[in-house]
Each structure stands twice: as C-alpha cells, then as structure tokens.
Enzyme design. Sequence first.
Site, PDB file in Angstrom:
ATOM      1  N   ARG A   1       0.832  -1.210   0.000  1.00  0.00           N
ATOM      2  CA  ARG A   1       0.000   0.000   0.000  1.00  0.00           C
ATOM      3  C   ARG A   1       0.863   1.255   0.000  1.00  0.00           C
ATOM      4  NH1 ARG A   1      -4.241  -0.433   4.418  1.00  0.00           N
ATOM      5  NH2 ARG A   1      -5.247  -1.675   2.812  1.00  0.00           N
ATOM      6  N   TYR A   2       1.916   1.234   0.788  1.00  0.00           N
ATOM      7  CA  TYR A   2       2.798   2.396   0.895  1.00  0.00           C
ATOM      8  C   TYR A   2       4.078   2.092   0.118  1.00  0.00           C
ATOM      9  CZ  TYR A   2      -0.319   3.118   4.862  1.00  0.00           C
ATOM     10  OH  TYR A   2      -1.426   3.253   5.651  1.00  0.00           O
TER      11      TYR A   2
ATOM     12  N   ARG B   1       7.099   0.086   2.107  1.00  0.00           N
ATOM     13  CA  ARG B   1       6.912  -1.081   2.971  1.00  0.00           C
ATOM     14  C   ARG B   1       5.819  -2.004   2.442  1.00  0.00           C
ATOM     15  NH1 ARG B   1       5.474   3.716   4.983  1.00  0.00           N
ATOM     16  NH2 ARG B   1       3.539   4.001   6.148  1.00  0.00           N
TER      17      ARG B   1
ATOM     18  N   CYS C   1      -4.020 -18.207  14.479  1.00  0.00           N
ATOM     19  CA  CYS C   1      -3.614 -17.478  15.688  1.00  0.00           C
ATOM     20  C   CYS C   1      -3.841 -18.407  16.879  1.00  0.00           C
ATOM     21  CB  CYS C   1      -4.476 -16.244  15.892  1.00  0.00           C
ATOM     22  SG  CYS C   1      -4.126 -14.943  14.723  1.00  0.00           S
TER      23      CYS C   1
ATOM     24  N   CYS D   1      -8.913 -13.192  18.978  1.00  0.00           N
ATOM     25  CA  CYS D   1      -9.323 -12.002  19.739  1.00  0.00           C
ATOM     26  C   CYS D   1     -10.655 -11.521  19.168  1.00  0.00           C
ATOM     27  CB  CYS D   1      -8.271 -10.907  19.606  1.00  0.00           C
ATOM     28  SG  CYS D   1      -6.584 -11.507  19.835  1.00  0.00           S
TER      29      CYS D   1
ATOM     30  N   CYS E   1     -10.781  -8.720  16.461  1.00  0.00           N
ATOM     31  CA  CYS E   1      -9.803  -8.841  15.374  1.00  0.00           C
ATOM     32  C   CYS E   1     -10.292  -8.218  14.060  1.00  0.00           C
ATOM     33  CB  CYS E   1      -9.497 -10.313  15.145  1.00  0.00           C
ATOM     34  SG  CYS E   1      -8.307 -10.562  13.817  1.00  0.00           S
TER      35      CYS E   1
ATOM     36  N   ARG F   1      -9.163  -9.086  11.220  1.00  0.00           N
ATOM     37  CA  ARG F   1      -9.172 -10.108  10.161  1.00  0.00           C
ATOM     38  C   ARG F   1     -10.120 -11.254  10.494  1.00  0.00           C
ATOM     39  NH1 ARG F   1      -3.219  -8.900  10.003  1.00  0.00           N
ATOM     40  NH2 ARG F   1      -3.092  -7.283   8.414  1.00  0.00           N
TER      41      ARG F   1
ATOM     42  N   ASP G   1     -11.282  -1.085  14.446  1.00  0.00           N
ATOM     43  CA  ASP G   1     -11.762  -0.985  13.059  1.00  0.00           C
ATOM     44  C   ASP G   1     -13.233  -1.375  12.948  1.00  0.00           C
ATOM     45  OD1 ASP G   1      -9.286  -0.202  12.015  1.00  0.00           O
ATOM     46  OD2 ASP G   1      -8.597  -2.283  11.937  1.00  0.00           O
TER      47      ASP G   1
ATOM     48  N   ASP H   1      -7.448   3.797  11.448  1.00  0.00           N
ATOM     49  CA  ASP H   1      -7.011   3.228  10.180  1.00  0.00           C
ATOM     50  C   ASP H   1      -8.199   3.407   9.239  1.00  0.00           C
ATOM     51  OD1 ASP H   1      -5.149   2.064   8.581  1.00  0.00           O
ATOM     52  OD2 ASP H   1      -4.834   0.314   9.872  1.00  0.00           O
TER      53      ASP H   1
ATOM     54  N   LYS I   1      -3.361   5.093   8.062  1.00  0.00           N
ATOM     55  CA  LYS I   1      -3.489   5.525   9.469  1.00  0.00           C
ATOM     56  C   LYS I   1      -3.450   7.049   9.565  1.00  0.00           C
ATOM     57  CE  LYS I   1      -0.956   1.514  11.147  1.00  0.00           C
ATOM     58  NZ  LYS I   1      -0.423   1.095   9.834  1.00  0.00           N
TER      59      LYS I   1
END
Length: 437
Positions: free
Chosen positions: A135-136, A139, A148, A152, A155, A157, A316, A353, A360
């Site tokens: 995206r950037y 990076r 995982c 959580c 989450c 995702r 999110d 985000d 962000k």
Amino acid sequence: MRMIVKTTGDRTLEEVEEEPPGRADDPARRLFADTPQADWDNWKWHFRNRITTVDELARYIPLSSRERTRLKLVTRKFPLSITPYYLSLICPHDPDDPIRRQAVPSILEVTMGSVGSEDPLEEKRDSVVPGLVHRYPDRVLMVLTDICPMLCRHCTRKREWHKGGWVRTPEEIDNMLVYIRRHETVRDVIISGGDPLTLSTSHLEYIISRLRVIEHVEIIRIGTRFPVVLPQRIDDELCAMLSRHGPIWLNTHFNHEREITPEAAAACDRLLRSGVPVNNQSVLLKGINDTVEAQLRLCHGLLRIKVRPYYLFQCDEVQGTEHLRTPVEVGVKIIEGMRGHTSGLAVPTFVIDLPEGGGKVPMQPDYVLAQTASELTVRNYKGRVIRFRNPGASTEQEHPESADSPVAVPVPAMTTETRRSARQGGARHEDRVSVRS
Ligand code: SF4
C-alpha cells in the site's frame, strides 16, 4: 494489591506488595494445577490444548445452558480459540472481566453483526501477489498464515477465521520474495498473519533469511500477539534465530495491564536481550481499556518491562466487533488525559485506520486555539493559554523586540469569529506554516 505482614525480630513490618498481575486467585488457573510444569512451559502444549468449543470452555468458566446455546450460535460464524495460558488470566466469575471479554465470544457479535464490513481496510484490494499487501511505497505486509493461538474478539481479520487455518505454500512465499526483490523502494517488510509465530522457528528462518539477503530491505518487523497470549513461544531458539538476522523489530498487542504477567515480562526481556526492540500496538476497546486510568496503568506497566507504547488504535469497523467499539472522541479524551500528565514515552499515538485503504491518521486533541502568520495561541495540558511567536513567519528586522523565547502572556477570550479569521490567516500561509499538535 495485597497487604503482607512480615515479622523481623521484635518489629512487624507492613508492606504493600504489588500482586503479580494475571495471577489472581482464580479457579480457572487452579484447573491447570495438575499440568506438569514442563508442559506449562512448552508453547506447543498450550497450542495443542487450546480451548476451541463452548463445551470445553464451560469446564473452566461457569456458563448457563442459555449462554452455551447462544455462544454456540456465535461460534458458528466466529470461532473460538483460547490458550490455557490466557484462560488462566481470566476471572471466571466476572462476565465483565477485561481479559475474558477479549477472548470469550459475545452474542452481540452476531446480533450487531450487520454493522461494519468484512474487510474495512481493503487489504485484498492492495494485494499484489497472494499474501503480499503493498500500500505504501517503502513497505509491504506479508500475511503468512491465518492461524492465531487465540482468536481475539476485536480482530480486524475476523473474516479469515472460518477458513479453517492455512499457511502460505513455499511457492506463494517465493512469489512474494520475487516481488520484493524487484521493488527496490521496499525497505521495510512487515511479517504478519494471523500470527506468524505459529510457524515453526525453522520455517520462519527460511523466510527471514531470504528477506535479509535482499539489499534494499533494511528492516523486518514481526506483528505478533504471542508475548501476550502465549509468551512461552518466545523461547531461546526463536530469540537466537531473530538475533542472527537483525535488525528485526517486534510489534505486539497488550490491551490491559493484567496481561503484563511475569511470563509476558520475561518473554519481552528475552526479545530485548536478543536485540529485538518491542513496541506495543493496543486497540481501544469499550469496557476493557477505554479510560485514562486503564491506559495509564497499561502504558506505565509496559514501560516497566521496557516495551514502548507505540499505537493506540481505534477499533476498526469490522463485522462482529461493534459492541467493543468506542466513539473516536473517547480516544482523543484519553490522549488529552495522558499528554503532559505523564512522560511522553508513555503516551501512544492514537490513530484511526481509514476504510478504503486510506491508511493511518493520528487523532489528537486540538491544542491550537488560533493561528496567524506570526503567532499561535496554544493551550497546554493544564488548559493554560499561551501565545507562541512563529519564527518562520516574522523576521528580527520587522520585530527586533520579539527575538526572545516565547513568553506566556494572558490573552483575552477569543470569539468564534476571531478564531475563524485567525485560522483563515494561517491557512493563507499554509505553504510556510507547519503546525504539529
Ligand atoms: S492475534 Fe491479531 S490477528 Fe490474531 S486474532 Fe488476535 S487480533 Fe486477530
């Protein structure tokens, strides 16, 4: 906290001792009392013995039959996975326990499930090859697995959970490496998931060592919640491997002070001693850490174990998380209650985000009350209003008397109109004026 009474000779000393967090006198921990220490210290034992069904969970946490029925409904859509270690931190009789609320499903995940989207950050849109998000310019994000140790409840995702667990194939990894090799602007690679530390240390080394030989890749970052939910994973073998391929940074995800246990502190210490800096990215969660006091306790606890509070994320807008989300103003107020009241090192950057892959954006209290080309009117953390001469916009020749340091002077109350015109004045000079709050 607990009071300990010690007797020394003929004197009785009363000491207040910090109770090790996460080691409350809880029945859940006692249920693991028969587990041999060697198993308890072995991350693979915890991984194999994750609690993944409602009936198993009911052995540790009292659940009425109605609750069981409801939770089974939830887990059909959003599965359940808790490590014995993390479960041992839960106070089982408190339905509002901040550890429990991060791990145990809530019926609100489905009853409020129509709010939000599956992939608010549109990571799929920015995937350049399967598993690689670019995206950037400088990076990329490598998503190596969707597994995982703990799922959580907040989450981002969550959409991946029902897919049943996948790990990128060697061919997919090679395609990601080819892409990174060909894009010389990429200097920073973030290894993520799921949780990438679910992969074996040798498999991780295979990937990291290949990244390390790409000349333009300067740093590698690992995003993992293992130090929090299964700190036993941060073993000597892993730390030795990471230290061979530095610089490697590790971002983890403590949300509450009770997660900073002796085990978690020791895991972070092992990483730091291996030359791996550890930063924390917490998520602002309703009823879990959404007060100034909770964030201060968390961030002070992190600094005590030499982990830097880095980001505090607005949760999110993901389907199944609405009940844990707070208004953005809550986060801004928390930052306002921390900034200036404690060391800047303890204050994370509060960010949202943005959806549609917008990235962000920091959210800060507004400290600038008014701004002209030559001066800013700023309030400090105590609410005191101070004028600050803007050196980029006036010269010594024009104002020889104003060459001194900024001086605090009382200012009259500003009207809305004055503020507006001051801001407009600043905007006219926006190419010369840069304001940071
Ligand atoms: S560790 Fe991270 S990716 Fe895994 S379930 Fe928790 S928040 Fe999601």
